[in-house]
Scaffold this motif. Structure first.
Motif, PDB file in Angstrom:
ATOM      1  N   MET A  49       0.844  -1.206   0.000  1.00 48.33           N
ATOM      2  CA  MET A  49       0.000   0.000   0.000  1.00 48.33           C
ATOM      3  C   MET A  49       0.874   1.250   0.000  1.00 48.33           C
ATOM      4  N   GLN A  93       1.447   4.379   1.387  1.00 43.59           N
ATOM      5  CA  GLN A  93       0.954   5.024   2.603  1.00 43.59           C
ATOM      6  C   GLN A  93       0.715   6.523   2.407  1.00 43.59           C
ATOM      7  N   ALA A 116      -7.915   0.091   3.518  1.00 43.39           N
ATOM      8  CA  ALA A 116      -6.625  -0.570   3.709  1.00 43.39           C
ATOM      9  C   ALA A 116      -5.791   0.153   4.761  1.00 43.39           C
ATOM     10  N   LEU A 117      -5.886   1.499   4.779  1.00 44.67           N
ATOM     11  CA  LEU A 117      -5.181   2.285   5.793  1.00 44.67           C
ATOM     12  C   LEU A 117      -5.740   1.984   7.173  1.00 44.67           C
ATOM     13  N   GLU A 118      -7.067   1.893   7.293  1.00 38.71           N
ATOM     14  CA  GLU A 118      -7.698   1.573   8.572  1.00 38.71           C
ATOM     15  C   GLU A 118      -7.274   0.187   9.053  1.00 38.71           C
ATOM     16  N   LYS A 119      -7.200  -0.775   8.112  1.00 37.22           N
ATOM     17  CA  LYS A 119      -6.803  -2.138   8.470  1.00 37.22           C
ATOM     18  C   LYS A 119      -5.369  -2.169   8.980  1.00 37.22           C
ATOM     19  N   GLU A 120      -4.484  -1.410   8.323  1.00 38.68           N
ATOM     20  CA  GLU A 120      -3.090  -1.390   8.730  1.00 38.68           C
ATOM     21  C   GLU A 120      -2.909  -0.735  10.099  1.00 38.68           C
ATOM     22  N   LEU A 121      -3.706   0.324  10.359  1.00 37.23           N
ATOM     23  CA  LEU A 121      -3.615   1.011  11.646  1.00 37.23           C
ATOM     24  C   LEU A 121      -4.352   0.266  12.749  1.00 37.23           C
TER      25      LEU A 121
END
Length: 305
Positions: free
Chosen positions: A1, A3, A39-44
């Motif tokens: 991803m 970022q 995807a950002l929410e999942k990573e965080l």
């Protein structure tokens, strides 16, 4: 991803309040933007946005992340600029907002002159008489005339335009002579439409400062319409020199009570306080800072007495 791209999409989603708006700005699609932020929410490991069919709002974690994310993007843009150093070229799209009347009468020619100097820069000039949200509308630089400035912007005052009373010779021939500001009450006054009822006009002259409340028979929210109304002999009014300077020169309009004038109208360049300024934006502001005070009806702020 990616970022940086994901963080940028999230920041713009908060500022625009719509994933569709972010997609249009990025020339992408709403599902693509939604997947990027998901995807950002999942990573965080946290939910950043509350989504519904009618609204998009940040969660508490999202608000806290947004405040830090905008600083991250600023630092990233600054790092990119430092890495490029003197190799950065003045190129790319520049979105500029300005008042309609000033844009058509004066600014359009300056923008074309600027484009001749920098062939690789593209300009999208948006003309309207309302205060736009620079961040929400993706505006790089705005030119504003007087009035209260919006929050979250940095303003640079660059010029001033004297404001005085004008009317057409045809109007003056049909109506009583005006020898003092007190005589204005008996005349047809044309003013710029405002949300508040009425308007107090402040004039400075031999007798000091006088405040009058003329009766507006006609108000219009367009400086170009005011200009035409004066020429047609519909009434008199107080307006900035840049708007009617050429008409005074040709005799189509005359100054009334030339010893009296209103507060000067200041021109300011605005840009978002949270956005790194590109080279093209910096060059544009430098160009306008130099050229606008040279326009008919304007003067540099240091020249005011």
């Amino acid at each position: 991803m990616d970022q940086i791209k994901a963080i940028s999409s999230f920041v713009r989603a908060v500022e625009l309040g719509s994933l569709s708006a972010v997609a249009r700005e990025q020339q992408s699609t709403q599902p693509t933007v939604s997947k990027t932020i998901a995807a950002l929410e999942k990573e965080l490991g946290v939910r950043l946005l509350e989504r519904s069919t009618t609204s998009l709002t940040p969660t508490e974690q999202g608000r806290r992340f947004y405040e830090r994310a905008i600083r991250v993007l600023e630092e990233f843009q600054q790092a990119v600029s430092d890495a490029r150093g003197l190799t950065e070229k003045p190129a790319g799209l520049l979105r500029v907002n300005a008042p309609l009347g000033l844009g058509q009468l004066r600014l359009n020619a300056l923008v074309l002159e600027f484009l001749e100097l920098y062939p690789e820069i593209e300009v999208e000039l948006i003309l309207n008489d309302r205060f736009v949200d620079l961040v929400e509308d993706g505006v790089d630089v705005a030119l504003r005339l007087a009035g209260a400035l919006p929050p979250n912007v940095i303003a640079r005052k660059i010029a001033s335009s004297q404001r005085y009373l004008v009317a057409a010779p045809s109007y003056l021939q049909r109506h009583p002579e005006i020898r003092h500001p007190a005589n204005l009450a008996a005349h047809r006054y044309i003013g710029f439409a405002r949300p508040a009822n009425g308007e107090v006009t402040e004039l400075s002259g031999p007798g000091g400062i006088i405040r009058i409340a003329p009766q507006h028979r006609y108000q219009v929210n367009s400086s170009l319409a005011m200009r035409e109304s004066f020429v047609l002999g519909a009434g008199l009014g107080l307006c900035p020199s840049w708007l009617v300077h050429d008409l005074i020169e040709t005799g189509q309009l005359r100054r009334i009570l030339p010893d009296w004038s209103g507060p000067g109208q200041e021109a300011s360049l605005l840009y978002p306080s949270r956005r790194y300024q590109s080279l093209r934006a910096t060059l544009f502001m430098q160009f306008m800072t130099e050229r606008i005070p040279q326009l008919p009806g304007f003067e540099a702020l240091s020249q005011r007495g």
